[in-house]
Design an enzyme around this catalytic site. Structure first.
Site, short mmCIF file in Angstrom:
data_model
loop_
_atom_site.label_atom_id
_atom_site.label_comp_id
_atom_site.label_asym_id
_atom_site.label_seq_id
_atom_site.Cartn_x
_atom_site.Cartn_y
_atom_site.Cartn_z
N ASP A 181 14.75 32.01 2.53
CA ASP A 181 14.08 30.70 2.31
C ASP A 181 14.86 29.48 2.31
O ASP A 181 16.05 29.58 1.67
CB ASP A 181 13.20 30.86 1.03
CG ASP A 181 12.41 29.78 0.73
OD1 ASP A 181 11.71 29.34 1.76
OD2 ASP A 181 12.18 29.46 -0.55
N HIS A 182 14.48 28.61 3.28
CA HIS A 182 15.47 27.27 3.10
C HIS A 182 17.00 27.43 3.28
O HIS A 182 17.81 27.00 2.77
CB HIS A 182 15.44 26.41 1.80
CG HIS A 182 14.03 26.07 1.73
ND1 HIS A 182 13.47 25.00 2.23
CD2 HIS A 182 12.91 26.34 0.71
CE1 HIS A 182 12.30 24.62 1.82
NE2 HIS A 182 11.93 25.46 0.98
N ASP B 156 16.30 25.15 7.46
CA ASP B 156 15.64 24.14 7.07
C ASP B 156 16.79 22.83 7.67
O ASP B 156 17.38 22.50 6.90
CB ASP B 156 15.50 24.15 5.74
CG ASP B 156 14.92 22.89 5.21
OD1 ASP B 156 14.61 22.19 5.88
OD2 ASP B 156 14.51 22.78 3.74
N GLU C 49 11.72 23.73 10.26
CA GLU C 49 10.87 22.91 9.51
C GLU C 49 11.09 21.27 10.17
O GLU C 49 12.16 21.04 10.42
CB GLU C 49 11.38 22.66 7.88
CG GLU C 49 10.66 21.56 7.28
CD GLU C 49 10.60 21.71 5.61
OE1 GLU C 49 11.01 22.94 5.16
OE2 GLU C 49 10.67 20.79 4.98
N HIS D 208 7.67 20.91 -3.63
CA HIS D 208 7.91 22.16 -4.44
C HIS D 208 7.89 21.83 -5.81
O HIS D 208 7.94 20.60 -6.60
CB HIS D 208 9.70 22.39 -4.28
CG HIS D 208 9.71 22.91 -2.94
ND1 HIS D 208 10.23 22.35 -1.86
CD2 HIS D 208 9.43 24.16 -2.39
CE1 HIS D 208 10.23 22.74 -0.58
NE2 HIS D 208 9.79 24.17 -1.06
N GLY D 209 7.89 22.73 -6.90
CA GLY D 209 7.84 22.65 -8.15
C GLY D 209 6.63 22.58 -8.87
O GLY D 209 5.44 22.96 -8.11
N SER E 192 2.23 26.43 -4.65
CA SER E 192 1.65 26.89 -5.94
C SER E 192 0.56 26.18 -6.28
O SER E 192 0.48 24.66 -6.11
CB SER E 192 2.90 26.92 -6.84
OG SER E 192 3.73 28.09 -6.61
N ILE F 79 4.96 30.86 -2.32
CA ILE F 79 4.68 30.41 -3.46
C ILE F 79 5.92 31.12 -4.46
O ILE F 79 6.23 31.97 -4.30
CB ILE F 79 3.56 31.25 -4.23
CG1 ILE F 79 2.19 30.90 -3.43
CG2 ILE F 79 3.27 31.62 -5.42
CD1 ILE F 79 1.05 31.72 -3.18
N ASP F 80 6.46 30.07 -5.27
CA ASP F 80 7.56 30.35 -6.26
C ASP F 80 7.07 30.00 -7.53
O ASP F 80 6.91 30.83 -8.62
CB ASP F 80 8.83 30.01 -5.76
CG ASP F 80 9.92 30.15 -6.40
OD1 ASP F 80 9.81 31.35 -7.42
OD2 ASP F 80 10.98 29.71 -6.25
O1 G3H Z 1 11.62 26.05 -2.38
C1 G3H Z 1 12.41 26.27 -3.13
C2 G3H Z 1 12.13 27.82 -4.06
O2 G3H Z 1 11.07 27.57 -5.05
C3 G3H Z 1 13.30 28.40 -4.49
O3 G3H Z 1 13.94 27.65 -5.53
O4 G3H Z 1 16.26 27.48 -5.00
O5 G3H Z 1 15.59 27.45 -7.30
O6 G3H Z 1 15.64 29.64 -6.11
P1 G3H Z 1 15.42 28.15 -5.97
P1 13P Z 2 6.28 26.09 -5.03
O1 13P Z 2 7.21 25.44 -5.73
O2 13P Z 2 5.12 25.37 -4.89
O3 13P Z 2 6.08 27.43 -5.21
O4 13P Z 2 6.94 26.41 -3.44
C1 13P Z 2 7.67 27.44 -3.08
C2 13P Z 2 8.43 27.44 -1.79
O5 13P Z 2 7.91 26.63 -0.88
C3 13P Z 2 9.46 28.19 -1.26
O6 13P Z 2 9.93 27.95 -0.11
ZN ZN Z 3 10.09 25.64 0.33
#
Ligand code: G3H
Ligand code: 13P
Ligand code: ZN
Length: 311
Positions: A82-83, A104, A134, A180-181, A216, A257-258
């Site tokens: 991811d990213h 990304d 992206e 995000h968040g 989310s 979804i995180d």
């Molecule tokens: O897009 C971000 C995801 O929620 C991952 O978050 O970098 O805190 O693991 P993180």
């Molecule tokens: P949320 O913060 O909305 O869960 O998004 C997660 C996400 O996009 C991870 O790449």
């Molecule tokens: Zn993301």
């Protein structure tokens, strides 16, 4: 059985008018909660790992835990970065057993994004790994990259065909108003997504899988439990589930979804600790966190994404 790429998952999802859930994983309980729910409803899964997750748990632990879930459930699982912010991290994940990576380049200029993404695509495709790119920027926090609200830039539909054809990416994340968040809209602000942009992108790239980050819903039931048990997230607000369902029927094939997972786990732990202040065995308080994740993911798969029974 090896991990699969998302290629076949996206073809089926596009044709079937549903989306595959892409859930962020950071530890064993999160992986178990997600994969147990998916096994119950026979849903294909994308499990994704951020740079932060690799730093926290180490690449090899997450790889082996997801391998264990694969063996345990027999589900089609795609393991995704991811990213990814540069070529190096993408290469490390391609070489380290992932079947999908995201590069990304959204913070760069269009030309630099094309150059960087193409470099990753070449390396990944030569090794059978698929790539997500992206275009456009989400507001909020993307890993270490902080993008101020006012800098949020929606995807420009007139750029997507050139980006996809020049880079050769397999899927494309776009910015239509998600972020995000846990604080996606200001208190009192009506959640709004630019479905017109999604529709336009879909017309320009027929059959091509689109990805929605920052998706989310900020599960109100878990926010309420957190707030009732000593937490403080009174203004948390996410994307309404009916909007996600709508996007899943359109060109969106992957929904990220995180935050919802984090809140589900935290709600379980807070509620347990508030009711049982003498407990100190992590298994006692992690179990309700894991149970909450299982319930949350099951609901997403069946009622939001529509991918139950598709594995
Ligand atoms: O897009 C971000 C995801 O929620 C991952 O978050 O970098 O805190 O693991 P993180
Ligand atoms: P949320 O913060 O909305 O869960 O998004 C997660 C996400 O996009 C991870 O790449
Ligand atoms: Zn993301």
């Amino acid at each position: 059985m090896p991990f699969v790429t998302s290629g076949g998952m996206f073809r089926d999802a596009y044709g079937g008018g549903y989306a595959v859930g892409a859930f962020n994983v950071n530890n064993m309980e999160i992986i178990q909660g997600i994969t147990e729910a998916a096994a119950e409803v026979r849903a294909p899964l994308i499990l994704q790992v951020s740079a932060g997750a690799r730093k926290y748990a180490k690449h090899v632990y997450l790889l082996k835990l997801v391998e264990a879930a694969l063996e345990d459930t027999g589900l089609p699982i795609c393991l995704h970065l991811d990213h990814g912010e540069n070529f190096e991290i993408c290469r490390s994940c391609v070489d380290g057993g992932f079947t999908s990576v995201m590069i990304d380049g959204s913070r760069h200029t269009f030309e630099e994004n094309v150059r960087l993404t193409s470099e990753v695509v070449k390396y990944a495709h030569d090794r059978g790994v698929v790539v997500e790119g992206e275009l456009g920027r989400l507001s909020g926090v993307e890993d270490d990259v902080s993008v101020a609200d006012e800098d949020a830039q929606f995807t420009r539909p007139d750029e997507v065909e050139e980006f996809v054809s020049r880079t050769g990416v397999d899927s494309l994340a776009i910015a239509i108003g998600t972020s995000h968040g846990a604080y996606k809209f200001k208190p009192g602000q009506k959640p709004r997504l630019r479905f017109d942009i999604l529709e336009d992108v879909g017309k320009r790239l027929p059959g091509f899988p689109i990805v929605l980050h920052g998706a989310s819903s900020v599960a109100p039931e878990f926010a309420e439990i957190i707030n009732r048990n000593g937490g403080a997230m009174p203004d948390a607000v996410g994307i309404p589930e009916d909007m996600l369902r709508e996007a899943a029927k359109m060109a969106v094939c992957k929904i990220n979804i995180d935050t919802d997972l984090r809140m589900a786990m935290t709600a379980g732990i807070r509620e347990h600790m508030a009711a049982n202040p003498s407990h100190f065995d992590p298994r006692e308080y992690l179990r309700p966190g894991r149970d909450n994740i299982r319930a949350l993911v099951r609901n997403k798969l069946v009622n939001v994404l529509g991918c139950d029974g598709k594995a």
